[in-house]
Scaffold this motif. Structure first.
Motif, PDB file in Angstrom:
ATOM      1  N   ASP A 299     -60.240 -34.476   7.658  1.00  0.00           N
ATOM      2  CA  ASP A 299     -61.279 -33.487   7.431  1.00  0.00           C
ATOM      3  C   ASP A 299     -61.090 -32.374   8.474  1.00  0.00           C
ATOM      4  N   PHE A 300     -61.410 -31.130   8.114  1.00  0.00           N
ATOM      5  CA  PHE A 300     -61.174 -29.998   9.016  1.00  0.00           C
ATOM      6  C   PHE A 300     -61.746 -30.229  10.418  1.00  0.00           C
ATOM      7  N   GLN A 301     -62.961 -30.814  10.501  1.00  0.00           N
ATOM      8  CA  GLN A 301     -63.599 -30.987  11.819  1.00  0.00           C
ATOM      9  C   GLN A 301     -62.818 -31.939  12.723  1.00  0.00           C
ATOM     10  N   TYR A 302     -61.956 -32.784  12.135  1.00  0.00           N
ATOM     11  CA  TYR A 302     -61.181 -33.726  12.951  1.00  0.00           C
ATOM     12  C   TYR A 302     -59.717 -33.297  13.139  1.00  0.00           C
ATOM     13  N   CYS A 303     -59.375 -32.074  12.680  1.00  0.00           N
ATOM     14  CA  CYS A 303     -58.011 -31.558  12.883  1.00  0.00           C
ATOM     15  C   CYS A 303     -57.901 -30.942  14.270  1.00  0.00           C
ATOM     16  N   THR A 304     -58.732 -29.940  14.536  1.00  0.00           N
ATOM     17  CA  THR A 304     -58.687 -29.279  15.846  1.00  0.00           C
ATOM     18  C   THR A 304     -59.397 -30.179  16.869  1.00  0.00           C
ATOM     19  N   ASP A 305     -59.285 -29.808  18.145  1.00  0.00           N
ATOM     20  CA  ASP A 305     -59.771 -30.691  19.211  1.00  0.00           C
ATOM     21  C   ASP A 305     -61.247 -31.050  19.058  1.00  0.00           C
ATOM     22  N   ASN A 306     -61.531 -32.333  19.174  1.00  0.00           N
ATOM     23  CA  ASN A 306     -62.906 -32.823  19.023  1.00  0.00           C
ATOM     24  C   ASN A 306     -63.000 -34.167  19.723  1.00  0.00           C
ATOM     25  N   ALA A 307     -64.218 -34.515  20.173  1.00  0.00           N
ATOM     26  CA  ALA A 307     -64.381 -35.797  20.860  1.00  0.00           C
ATOM     27  C   ALA A 307     -64.494 -36.964  19.883  1.00  0.00           C
ATOM     28  N   GLY A 308     -64.714 -36.651  18.603  1.00  0.00           N
ATOM     29  CA  GLY A 308     -64.801 -37.720  17.598  1.00  0.00           C
ATOM     30  C   GLY A 308     -63.533 -38.559  17.589  1.00  0.00           C
ATOM     31  N   MET A 309     -62.395 -37.875  17.659  1.00  0.00           N
ATOM     32  CA  MET A 309     -61.109 -38.607  17.652  1.00  0.00           C
ATOM     33  C   MET A 309     -60.936 -39.419  18.950  1.00  0.00           C
ATOM     34  N   ILE A 310     -61.481 -38.909  20.040  1.00  0.00           N
ATOM     35  CA  ILE A 310     -61.406 -39.634  21.326  1.00  0.00           C
ATOM     36  C   ILE A 310     -62.263 -40.905  21.217  1.00  0.00           C
ATOM     37  N   ALA A 311     -63.426 -40.759  20.578  1.00  0.00           N
ATOM     38  CA  ALA A 311     -64.326 -41.893  20.400  1.00  0.00           C
ATOM     39  C   ALA A 311     -63.680 -42.958  19.507  1.00  0.00           C
ATOM     40  N   MET A 312     -63.002 -42.498  18.458  1.00  0.00           N
ATOM     41  CA  MET A 312     -62.348 -43.451  17.540  1.00  0.00           C
ATOM     42  C   MET A 312     -61.276 -44.258  18.282  1.00  0.00           C
ATOM     43  N   ALA A 313     -60.456 -43.550  19.055  1.00  0.00           N
ATOM     44  CA  ALA A 313     -59.409 -44.217  19.835  1.00  0.00           C
ATOM     45  C   ALA A 313     -60.040 -45.194  20.828  1.00  0.00           C
ATOM     46  N   ALA A 314     -61.162 -44.778  21.426  1.00  0.00           N
ATOM     47  CA  ALA A 314     -61.835 -45.628  22.417  1.00  0.00           C
ATOM     48  C   ALA A 314     -62.386 -46.894  21.773  1.00  0.00           C
ATOM     49  N   HIS A 315     -62.823 -46.788  20.543  1.00  0.00           N
ATOM     50  CA  HIS A 315     -63.335 -47.973  19.837  1.00  0.00           C
ATOM     51  C   HIS A 315     -62.224 -49.039  19.757  1.00  0.00           C
ATOM     52  N   PHE A 316     -61.024 -48.584  19.392  1.00  0.00           N
ATOM     53  CA  PHE A 316     -59.893 -49.533  19.317  1.00  0.00           C
ATOM     54  C   PHE A 316     -59.591 -50.123  20.689  1.00  0.00           C
ATOM     55  N   LYS A 317     -59.650 -49.299  21.726  1.00  0.00           N
ATOM     56  CA  LYS A 317     -59.340 -49.795  23.075  1.00  0.00           C
ATOM     57  C   LYS A 317     -60.430 -50.741  23.580  1.00  0.00           C
ATOM     58  N   TYR A 318     -61.663 -50.473  23.198  1.00  0.00           N
ATOM     59  CA  TYR A 318     -62.764 -51.349  23.639  1.00  0.00           C
ATOM     60  C   TYR A 318     -62.553 -52.759  23.068  1.00  0.00           C
ATOM     61  N   ILE A 319     -62.165 -52.819  21.798  1.00  0.00           N
ATOM     62  CA  ILE A 319     -61.937 -54.126  21.155  1.00  0.00           C
ATOM     63  C   ILE A 319     -60.862 -54.903  21.919  1.00  0.00           C
ATOM     64  N   GLU A 320     -59.845 -54.175  22.389  1.00  0.00           N
ATOM     65  CA  GLU A 320     -58.744 -54.814  23.144  1.00  0.00           C
ATOM     66  C   GLU A 320     -59.080 -54.947  24.631  1.00  0.00           C
ATOM     67  N   LYS A 321     -60.257 -54.516  25.019  1.00  0.00           N
ATOM     68  CA  LYS A 321     -60.705 -54.518  26.423  1.00  0.00           C
ATOM     69  C   LYS A 321     -59.733 -53.761  27.335  1.00  0.00           C
ATOM     70  N   GLU A 322     -59.231 -52.664  26.844  1.00  0.00           N
ATOM     71  CA  GLU A 322     -58.330 -51.824  27.651  1.00  0.00           C
ATOM     72  C   GLU A 322     -59.174 -50.797  28.409  1.00  0.00           C
ATOM     73  N   PHE A 323     -59.607 -51.178  29.586  1.00  0.00           N
ATOM     74  CA  PHE A 323     -60.482 -50.311  30.369  1.00  0.00           C
ATOM     75  C   PHE A 323     -59.732 -49.690  31.551  1.00  0.00           C
ATOM     76  N   SER A 324     -60.329 -48.638  32.120  1.00  0.00           N
ATOM     77  CA  SER A 324     -59.701 -47.948  33.256  1.00  0.00           C
ATOM     78  C   SER A 324     -60.470 -48.212  34.541  1.00  0.00           C
ATOM     79  N   HIS A 325     -59.773 -47.990  35.660  1.00  0.00           N
ATOM     80  CA  HIS A 325     -60.407 -48.127  36.964  1.00  0.00           C
ATOM     81  C   HIS A 325     -61.095 -46.819  37.354  1.00  0.00           C
ATOM     82  N   GLN A 326     -61.997 -46.910  38.296  1.00  0.00           N
ATOM     83  CA  GLN A 326     -62.659 -45.697  38.789  1.00  0.00           C
ATOM     84  C   GLN A 326     -61.681 -44.790  39.549  1.00  0.00           C
ATOM     85  N   GLN A 327     -60.511 -45.289  39.902  1.00  0.00           N
ATOM     86  CA  GLN A 327     -59.534 -44.459  40.641  1.00  0.00           C
ATOM     87  C   GLN A 327     -58.715 -43.564  39.703  1.00  0.00           C
ATOM     88  N   VAL A 328     -58.921 -43.720  38.412  1.00  0.00           N
ATOM     89  CA  VAL A 328     -58.084 -42.996  37.443  1.00  0.00           C
ATOM     90  C   VAL A 328     -58.187 -41.474  37.651  1.00  0.00           C
TER      91      VAL A 328
END
Ligand code: KG4
Ligand code: ZN
Length: 336
Positions: A299-328
């Motif tokens: 959809d056009f709103q997800y082509c150009t830069d948007n946080a929706g795509m970041i949220a989608m990617a994060a959902h997959f990482k959350y399931i895998e428990k791929e978290f970052s440290h505060q030093q990142v």
């Protein structure tokens, strides 16, 4: 900290270039996706990094609040905070990264770093229909041109990319030369719909494998403008835009066709800002019919830069428990 895997609610922040964006996703379903585009760059004919960082700093609280309000959630319901770690402009990335770190620390919830290019690909999982694995994604943006083999949500391989300019840059720089302003892609796209794509010929680069090169075609446009003069350019603007755009599209379609044939993959997707281009969408649809591909266009709103795509990617990482440290810290040249 306790992990809630029943109700995964993630706030995501995108600040890699000239869009300040925040989104909330609930169990993989997008509840809000707010994008504030920075208009300050228009008067400079391109993104000015220093001004971009400042605008992110000014807008981020308002944008995040708007995303939370629209999602109708409370901050204490959040499971994690995600942010774009890179690639992108360092100063801009720092704003989103610092904000996300503070937010996660304050709520004592996990922090999730996201690769912006991976997120462009995963934008395909926001709405139906979703591609089946493995699929090929042509990711075309202002800074990247990549053919990506996507084996699973978090397992991607870049098969080829540009040796010089990204295709988005080829659009933006051409628009600047033609006096159309910034951002140039949508403007060339508009003029191209009114012009003849076969009116003029520009060179198509021959690069090995799945690599691209767009600096030659850009230079050829410069020579074309110098040779024909401003009056001619104004008179034939639509035809010039259509012909130039067609050259870029042909280059992209040839390479993705080659990759699909050689890898025997019929699931094809496009992502990134340039995937909003009407000519490219149409050309790929025609090719998909010919080659019997299943083609996925966001959809056009997800082509150009948007946080929706970041949220989608994060959902997959959350399931895998791929978290970052505060030093990142941000990575302006973050590879997939
Ligand atoms: O993905 P994106 O929003 O930001 C980056 O990650 O770079 O892509 C921005 C690029 C710009 O070069 C812009 O000119 C191009 O996408 N773009 C387009 C269109 N809409 C945006 N290019 C061609 N046609 C369009 N309709
Ligand atoms: Zn992007």
């Amino acid at each position: 900290m306790p992990l809630n895997t029943q109700n995964i609610v993630i706030l995501a922040i995108e600040s890699s270039c000239d869009e300040t964006s925040a989104a909330v996703i609930y169990n993989g379903k997008m509840l809000s996706n707010i994008v504030a585009s920075q208009i300050i760059h228009e008067q400079h004919g391109g993104v000015v990094p220093e001004l971009a960082s400042r605008a992110h700093q000014q807008d981020i609280v308002r944008v995040v609040n708007a995303a939370i309000v629209e999602a109708k959630i409370q901050k204490n319901e959040l499971s994690a905070i995600a942010f774009t770690r890179g690639p992108g402009l360092l100063g801009s990335l720092l704003v989103g990264t610092s904000f996300a770190k503070a937010f996660a620390l304050g709520l004592d919830i996990p922090l999730i770093e996201i690769n912006h290019m991976q997120a462009h690909v995963l934008a395909h999982f926001i709405d139906e229909p979703k591609p089946n694995f493995p699929f090929l994604c042509l990711t075309v943006s202002g800074g990247h041109t990549q053919i990506v083999l996507v084996k699973s949500p978090l397992d991607m391989e870049v098969l080829g990319e540009t040796a010089d300019d990204a295709v988005g840059e080829a659009f933006d720089k051409a628009a600047k030369m033609l006096g159309l302003g910034y951002p140039g892609g949508p403007k060339i796209d508009q003029h191209a719909t009114l012009g003849n794509p076969a009116a003029f010929e520009f060179p198509i680069s021959e690069m090995p494998g799945y690599s691209f090169s767009f600096s030659g075609v850009k230079t050829s446009l410069l020579y074309f403008i110098q040779k024909h003069g401003q009056e001619f350019v104004t008179e034939r603007l639509n035809d010039i835009c259509a012909s130039y755009q067609q050259t870029l599209i042909t280059t992209l379609v040839r390479k993705i066709r080659k990759a699909a044939k050689e890898l025997k993959i019929k699931e094809l997707a496009i992502a990134g800002g340039v995937s909003a281009n009407k000519g490219l969408r149409k050309a790929l649809q025609i090719e998909a019919e010919k080659q019997r591909w299943s083609l996925y266009i966001p959809d056009f709103q997800y082509c150009t830069d948007n946080a929706g795509m970041i949220a989608m990617a994060a959902h997959f990482k959350y399931i895998e428990k791929e978290f970052s440290h505060q030093q990142v810290s941000p990575m302006p040249r973050f590879q997939i």
